[in-house]
Design a protein around this motif. Structure first.
Motif, PDB file in Angstrom:
ATOM      1  N   ILE A   1       4.732  -3.097   7.750  1.00  0.00           N
ATOM      2  CA  ILE A   1       3.497  -3.196   8.712  1.00  0.00           C
ATOM      3  C   ILE A   1       3.264  -4.713   9.081  1.00  0.00           C
ATOM      4  CG2 ILE A   1       1.069  -2.516   8.977  1.00  0.00           C
ATOM      5  CD1 ILE A   1       1.736  -0.803   6.482  1.00  0.00           C
ATOM      6  N   PRO A   2       3.446  -5.008  10.076  1.00  0.00           N
ATOM      7  CA  PRO A   2       3.382  -6.514  10.757  1.00  0.00           C
ATOM      8  C   PRO A   2       2.091  -6.649  11.042  1.00  0.00           C
ATOM      9  CG  PRO A   2       4.583  -5.139  12.374  1.00  0.00           C
ATOM     10  CD  PRO A   2       4.121  -4.314  11.259  1.00  0.00           C
ATOM     11  N   TYR A   3       1.425  -8.026  10.716  1.00  0.00           N
ATOM     12  CA  TYR A   3       0.262  -8.718  11.063  1.00  0.00           C
ATOM     13  C   TYR A   3       0.389  -9.769  11.651  1.00  0.00           C
ATOM     14  CZ  TYR A   3      -2.609  -5.334   8.336  1.00  0.00           C
ATOM     15  OH  TYR A   3      -3.137  -4.050   7.828  1.00  0.00           O
TER      16      TYR A   3
ATOM     17  N   THR B   1       0.765  -1.336  -0.055  1.00  0.00           N
ATOM     18  CA  THR B   1       0.073   0.042  -0.087  1.00  0.00           C
ATOM     19  C   THR B   1       0.849   1.227  -0.086  1.00  0.00           C
ATOM     20  OG1 THR B   1      -0.096   0.251   2.309  1.00  0.00           O
ATOM     21  CG2 THR B   1      -1.751  -1.410   1.321  1.00  0.00           C
ATOM     22  N   LYS B   2       0.247   2.282  -0.045  1.00  0.00           N
ATOM     23  CA  LYS B   2       1.081   3.565  -0.088  1.00  0.00           C
ATOM     24  C   LYS B   2       1.748   3.603   1.368  1.00  0.00           C
ATOM     25  CE  LYS B   2      -2.195   6.343  -2.835  1.00  0.00           C
ATOM     26  NZ  LYS B   2      -3.235   7.281  -2.465  1.00  0.00           N
ATOM     27  N   GLU B   3       1.144   3.113   2.542  1.00  0.00           N
ATOM     28  CA  GLU B   3       1.930   3.187   3.620  1.00  0.00           C
ATOM     29  C   GLU B   3       3.347   2.223   3.908  1.00  0.00           C
ATOM     30  OE1 GLU B   3      -1.477   2.927   3.414  1.00  0.00           O
ATOM     31  OE2 GLU B   3      -1.615   5.045   4.077  1.00  0.00           O
ATOM     32  N   GLY B   4       3.334   1.210   2.958  1.00  0.00           N
ATOM     33  CA  GLY B   4       4.274   0.091   3.043  1.00  0.00           C
ATOM     34  C   GLY B   4       3.803  -1.159   2.662  1.00  0.00           C
ATOM     35  N   LEU B   5       4.836  -2.195   2.959  1.00  0.00           N
ATOM     36  CA  LEU B   5       4.542  -3.619   2.937  1.00  0.00           C
ATOM     37  C   LEU B   5       3.644  -4.093   3.912  1.00  0.00           C
ATOM     38  CD1 LEU B   5       7.890  -4.937   1.258  1.00  0.00           C
ATOM     39  CD2 LEU B   5       5.768  -4.376   0.230  1.00  0.00           C
ATOM     40  N   GLU B   6       2.460  -4.788   3.691  1.00  0.00           N
ATOM     41  CA  GLU B   6       1.748  -5.573   4.590  1.00  0.00           C
ATOM     42  C   GLU B   6       2.391  -7.015   4.791  1.00  0.00           C
ATOM     43  OE1 GLU B   6      -2.490  -4.650   3.749  1.00  0.00           O
ATOM     44  OE2 GLU B   6      -2.197  -2.808   5.116  1.00  0.00           O
TER      45      GLU B   6
END
Length: 561
Positions: free
Chosen positions: A125-127, A96-101
């Motif tokens: 972005i960690p899940y 996404t625009k925010e980074g890698l999920e």
């Protein structure tokens, strides 16, 4: 960052998701088998993998991701090499625009997160995702079947077709293994290998529908048949008689059975392989699709200490699955459960299961006679096919046993006259049958591409639905909102993914018993059952249409067949 048993106990036992006794028993089993406690809790079906994942993510303070609901582009997933993904239990699932999920089984694996940031230059972005979910999602690394086969046999098959090399030099073991693996990854229930005049057609049955997936040169047919016969321990020198067998395959952490049927046809030998995987066994009576009212009826019937529970419908409608779901509820240490089946589809711990074997003259009737002498509390008969089996089953139900079985009939009411046609006295039918469950399987709408639209009464009339049924669901409205799938990568552009049951559950009430004693026909019994409150399969199907679970076309297809 892994939750300790104490923290798992806190998030599971204290809120009441499982009991303390269940937790202690699971912890002991995890220690004995040297497995993670979370894995044992899911295996024992004490909690669903997704629900456990959500609780763990909340406790760890990370967002949760269910990768089963994601469609991951090839260019995204390959940011992390497959070997690294397996070892580190990590998967990049979106950009996404925010980074890698990124999904991680350990979102506190800062070393991995740092490596990814340096490798990609993106913010990570960690899940949290469960290890089981990540393991299943690793299938995205695998190429499409045709590409895979292109790499395996492109040059060999081309040369074999031109007779430049012998067919024996083609890697048959690899071909057969890849067909089975690809079928497993795509949730196929059956693999068909069919010899045609000039080629071999490979088809998979997915969600009840056959799909053409591959053609192979005809001169490989004999080698493929031989390979499968060797695996299933069948006679390789017999080509003019039908043969049945099975073998076991293991992919990743899952072991599953493959049942094989080979019959001679005009162009050679036809092969059908049924895949009986562990994940197909993760069903319960609640998840099969019963409405709340029908679930209560089924529960009331199976709680009785004796009597008969019948599941009915055409071949492949999920009757045996329903009976196994009931057996899961009834399977307790203090009861003796015996089954006679053809074939035994799933091995169940704690249950004595007998396989019908015509070669040794072990039929349903003879097996059932033997079972009765084994002091059973509960008996499952795979199918009532003949008067002898019907008679023994009915007598068993009358003499203190709970008997589960299946019959082939279109509706629940049809079974009662059929039993009488087999020579069973009406008073025995009336006093022994507890409940009859008629069912069909319908394909569900793909949730990734589901869209809504409106239909009018006129459009439903074109589908030959009755005016009473149309009025019941429109309730005075001019239009109602229903759903369909547009088609996407997740559902291979079908708009449908997975299956669910639609049911009609006929309880044996006094007025139904009176009709049986009077030898009423199926239509009269059906009419009385509806007056008693029975919902027909068509009505329940329309309820699932309005709820957005399936389509009108699917309901018409399975109820009008």
């Amino acid at each position: 960052m892994k939750l300790s048993p104490e923290k798992l106990k806190k998030i599971l036992v204290e809120p009441g998701f499982i009991t303390e006794a269940q937790f202690k028993e699971s912890k002991r089993e995890a220690e004995n088998q040297n497995k993670p406690l979370e894995e044992i809790l899911v295996e024992r079906e004490l909690i669903a993998d997704e629900n456990l994942g959500k609780l763990i993510a909340e406790e760890l303070g990370y967002k949760f991701i269910n990768l089963r609901k994601e469609v991951i582009p090839e260019e995204i997933i390959k940011i992390v090499p497959e070997l690294v993904a397996k070892i580190q239990q990590v998967l990049v699932f979106d950009k996404t625009k925010e980074g890698l999920e990124v999904a991680l089984a350990d979102p506190g694996n800062f070393e991995m997160i740092d490596w990814l940031e340096r490798k990609t230059g993106e913010k990570i972005i960690p899940y949290y995702a469960t290890p089981r979910d990540i393991g299943d999602a690793l299938k995205y690394y695998r190429k499409e079947l045709k590409k895979t086969f292109g790499e395996i046999i492109k040059t060999q098959v081309e040369r074999a077709e031109k007779d430049k090399i012998k067919a024996e030099d083609v890697p048959i073991i690899k071909i057969v293994d890849t067909i089975i693996e690809y079928a497993y990854e795509n949730r196929a229930s059956d693999i068909h290998v069919e010899p045609l005049e000039n080629q071999i057609q490979v088809r998979f049955r997915i969600d009840g529908v056959l799909h053409n997936v591959l053609t192979l040169p005809k001169n490989l047919h004999g080698l493929i048949v031989t390979r499968i016969k060797v695996l299933a321990k069948l006679r390789t020198d017999e080509h003019l008689a039908a043969q049945d067998g099975k073998f076991v395959v293991k992919f990743e952490k899952e072991k599953f059975d493959i049942r094989v049927s080979i019959i001679p046809v005009t162009e050679g030998e036809n092969i059908v392989m049924r895949l009986l995987s562990e994940r197909a066994r993760k069903f319960t009576l609640e998840t099969l699709g019963f409405s709340e009212r029908d679930f209560k009826k089924a529960q009331n019937a199976i709680r009785k200490p004796y009597g008969m529970v019948l599941a009915t419908g055409p071949t492949g409608c999920g009757k045996t699955t329903t009976l196994y779901a009931i057996l899961k509820i009834l399977n307790r240490p203090e009861v003796n459960i015996c089954t006679i089946e053809d074939p035994v589809e799933y091995d169940v711990a704690g249950i004595s299961q007998i396989q019908v074997n015509p070669k040794t003259n072990l039929t349903f009737a003879k097996g059932l006679r033997s079972i009765v002498r084994q002091d059973p509390d509960i008996i499952m008969v795979g199918e009532i096919r003949d008067p002898e089996t019907a008679g023994i089953a009915i007598n068993s139900a009358m003499t203190g046993h709970l008997v589960l079985s299946t019959m082939h009939a279109n509706t629940a009411a049809t079974n009662l006259p059929r039993l009488m046609d087999m020579g069973i006295e009406p008073f025995l039918v009336a006093s022994s049958v507890n409940v009859i469950i008629a069912q069909r399987l319908v394909r569900k709408i793909c949730m990734k591409c589901r869209e809504s639209y409106e239909v009018t009464k006129t459009e439903l009339r074109k589908l030959n639905l009755s005016e009473d049924l149309i009025e019941k669901f429109f309730k005075g409205k001019k239009k109602i909102r229903v759903y369909r799938g547009r088609g996407c990568r997740a559902c291979v552009n079908t708009g449908l993914s997975g299956r669910i049951g639609i049911f009609e559950v006929l309880e044996m009430e006094d007025n139904i018993r009176t009709l049986i004693m009077e030898k009423a026909n199926a239509d009269q019994i059906q009419a009385q059952a509806i007056k008693n409150g029975m919902t027909t399969m068509l009505e329940e199907g329309i309820e699932k249409v309005v709820s957005g679970i399936t389509t009108i076309e699917e309901i018409i297809r399975v109820t009008r067949e």
